[in-house]
Write an enzyme that holds these catalytic residues in place. Structure first.
Site, PDB file in Angstrom:
ATOM      1  N   ASP A  39       0.813  -1.226   0.000  1.00 31.13           N
ATOM      2  CA  ASP A  39       0.000   0.000   0.000  1.00 31.13           C
ATOM      3  C   ASP A  39       0.842   1.271   0.000  1.00 31.13           C
ATOM      4  O   ASP A  39       0.305   2.378   0.081  1.00 31.13           O
ATOM      5  CB  ASP A  39      -0.946   0.008   1.209  1.00 31.13           C
ATOM      6  N   GLY A  40       2.172   1.126  -0.084  1.00 35.26           N
ATOM      7  CA  GLY A  40       3.039   2.301  -0.185  1.00 35.26           C
ATOM      8  C   GLY A  40       3.682   2.720   1.118  1.00 35.26           C
ATOM      9  O   GLY A  40       4.602   3.541   1.124  1.00 35.26           O
ATOM     10  N   ARG A  95      13.693  26.675   0.331  1.00 37.78           N
ATOM     11  CA  ARG A  95      13.499  27.844  -0.536  1.00 37.78           C
ATOM     12  C   ARG A  95      12.292  28.681  -0.148  1.00 37.78           C
ATOM     13  O   ARG A  95      12.272  29.864  -0.358  1.00 37.78           O
ATOM     14  CB  ARG A  95      13.410  27.397  -2.011  1.00 37.78           C
ATOM     15  N   GLN A  96      11.270  28.041   0.427  1.00 32.41           N
ATOM     16  CA  GLN A  96      10.098  28.838   0.839  1.00 32.41           C
ATOM     17  C   GLN A  96      10.309  29.298   2.269  1.00 32.41           C
ATOM     18  O   GLN A  96      10.002  28.586   3.237  1.00 32.41           O
ATOM     19  CB  GLN A  96       8.809  28.030   0.703  1.00 32.41           C
ATOM     20  N   LYS A 195      17.412  38.591 -11.854  1.00 34.90           N
ATOM     21  CA  LYS A 195      16.458  37.554 -12.314  1.00 34.90           C
ATOM     22  C   LYS A 195      15.062  37.889 -11.794  1.00 34.90           C
ATOM     23  O   LYS A 195      14.907  38.290 -10.636  1.00 34.90           O
ATOM     24  CB  LYS A 195      16.892  36.171 -11.803  1.00 34.90           C
ATOM     25  N   ASP A 222      25.830  28.242  -9.229  1.00 30.02           N
ATOM     26  CA  ASP A 222      24.559  28.346  -8.515  1.00 30.02           C
ATOM     27  C   ASP A 222      24.508  27.284  -7.426  1.00 30.02           C
ATOM     28  O   ASP A 222      25.273  26.321  -7.454  1.00 30.02           O
ATOM     29  CB  ASP A 222      23.386  28.189  -9.492  1.00 30.02           C
ATOM     30  N   SER A 226      17.424  23.008 -10.781  1.00 28.05           N
ATOM     31  CA  SER A 226      16.244  22.166 -10.547  1.00 28.05           C
ATOM     32  C   SER A 226      15.518  21.926 -11.875  1.00 28.05           C
ATOM     33  O   SER A 226      15.737  20.920 -12.546  1.00 28.05           O
ATOM     34  CB  SER A 226      15.349  22.851  -9.514  1.00 28.05           C
ATOM     35  N   GLY A 228      16.132  23.701 -14.371  1.00 30.84           N
ATOM     36  CA  GLY A 228      17.159  24.082 -15.352  1.00 30.84           C
ATOM     37  C   GLY A 228      16.843  25.384 -16.071  1.00 30.84           C
ATOM     38  O   GLY A 228      17.649  25.879 -16.859  1.00 30.84           O
TER      39      GLY A 228
HETATM   40  O1  RP5 Z   1      15.543  27.574 -12.415  1.00 31.39           O
HETATM   41  P1  RP5 Z   1      15.577  26.287 -11.650  1.00 31.39           P
HETATM   42  O2  RP5 Z   1      16.689  25.376 -12.101  1.00 31.39           O
HETATM   43  O3  RP5 Z   1      14.244  25.591 -11.615  1.00 31.39           O
HETATM   44  O4  RP5 Z   1      15.807  26.648 -10.128  1.00 31.39           O
HETATM   45  C1  RP5 Z   1      17.062  26.906  -9.587  1.00 31.39           C
HETATM   46  C2  RP5 Z   1      17.250  28.369  -9.317  1.00 31.39           C
HETATM   47  O5  RP5 Z   1      16.247  28.869  -8.459  1.00 31.39           O
HETATM   48  C3  RP5 Z   1      16.815  29.356  -7.246  1.00 31.39           C
HETATM   49  O6  RP5 Z   1      16.011  29.082  -6.173  1.00 31.39           O
HETATM   50  C4  RP5 Z   1      18.158  28.686  -7.168  1.00 31.39           C
HETATM   51  O7  RP5 Z   1      19.071  29.420  -6.377  1.00 31.39           O
HETATM   52  C5  RP5 Z   1      18.551  28.647  -8.617  1.00 31.39           C
HETATM   53  O8  RP5 Z   1      19.037  29.905  -9.029  1.00 31.39           O
END
Ligand code: RP5
Length: 308
Positions: A39-40, A95-96, A195, A222, A226, A228
């Site tokens: 069941d996981g 991150r949050q 950014k 970086d 994630s 990319g």
């Molecule tokens: O753009 P992706 O790869 O999804 O997320 C990674 C970036 O988003 C930020 O939190 C990280 O520090 C990195 O710059």
């Protein structure tokens, strides 16, 4: 004399064994056994514990691993562990750090509080803390350290030789500390872009001085890659600015391995990562930096095996 043991989640045994070898006194690395029921749900089985047990669990793809960690800590405490040290080279959900919209959970705070109930010390690397200046504020009542991968990355890059015209690039303000640290170690110029993130897979990136990269190689740095998106958008901008080559180095490679082709298409010549998360791009080991931070745990200890 007190005893020490090292136990790792299955996904972390490679890095944990490198750490054990770095200690140099024959510390064994036990793999925590996970059984998934039909069941996981998970059954977690640990090896016999020691006074101090280092729990090695990098927390990429974290949801199941957090449950495994919760159960492992329960079993180890019940087995007599007086001190549990979590080594999580990648620490999830950092991150949050604020509620960006009404009703959102602050995952960094919740994760810190949860882990603080399980272990006595957390050791991690390049945690994405952004607005949180001191990692100890994330983990109430326990010890916590946020190590830097930049010395190991700088050593690896210096060892293979790097063009002195290279500009070290950070894709956003958050990357500033890593970028300036690495550039300083390698004696290279550096710059950080602006950014703006629209959503998970959409960002705008621009550079204050569009002429800086003309005819020069770029080294993108970086903490996390994630989806990319950040890397690819920055690479396209660097190519437009006239960069002669674009290499990337990242602490935590969270992206699917197959994405390397998309990075190449965006103009990235190479991407390397530390072994914080097992990944085909791993090129820089963190065992030395982790071992240095954990020396204080060794004290007058001996491995559990030698005392049985
Ligand atoms: O753009 P992706 O790869 O999804 O997320 C990674 C970036 O988003 C930020 O939190 C990280 O520090 C990195 O710059």
């Amino acid at each position: 004399m007190s005893t020490i043991a090292l136990q790792a989640l299955p996904s972390s045994t490679g890095a944990a064994k490198r750490l054990a070898a770095r200690f140099g006194f024959g510390l064994a690395c036990d793999e925590i056994a996970l059984h998934r029921f039909p069941d996981g749900e998970l059954r977690v089985t640990v090896a016999p514990t020691a006074d101090t047990t280092i729990l090695f669990a990098s927390l990429d793809q974290p949801n199941d691993k957090l449950i495994a960690l919760l159960f492992a800590a329960e079993a180890l405490r019940r087995g007599g562990a007086r001190r549990l040290v979590l080594v999580a080279p990648y620490l999830c959900y950092m991150r949050q750090d604020i509620a960006f919209h009404p009703g959102e959970a602050i995952s960094q705070r919740a994760m810190g509080r949860l882990l603080a109930t399980l272990v006595d010390r957390v050791v991690t690397v390049d945690a994405h803390l952004h607005r949180t200046s001191d990692i100890r504020s994330v983990f109430p009542g326990i010890e916590a350290e946020n190590l830097s991968a930049m010395p190991a990355i700088a050593d690896a890059l210096a060892a293979e030789g790097i063009d002195s015209a290279t500009v070290v690039i950070g894709p956003d303000a958050e990357s500033g500390p890593w970028v300036s640290d690495l550039a300083g170690r390698l004696r290279l110029q550096h710059t950080v872009a602006r950014k703006r993130r629209r959503d998970d897979r959409s960002v705008d990136i621009d550079f204050a001085d569009p002429t800086l990269l003309s005819g020069r190689p770029a080294l993108m740095v970086d903490d996390i890659v994630s989806s990319g998106t950040t890397l690819m958008v920055a690479a396209r901008a660097l190519r437009t600015m006239g960069a002669t080559a674009i290499d990337a180095v990242v602490t935590h490679a969270l992206f699917p391995a197959a994405m390397v082709t998309a990075f190449t298409d965006a103009g990235v010549r190479s991407i390397r990562s530390t072994d914080s998360v097992p990944h085909p791009t791993n090129a820089i080991a963190l065992d030395e930096v982790l071992a240095a931070a954990l020396q204080s745990e060794l004290g007058t200890t001996c491995s559990r095996e030698t005392t049985r």
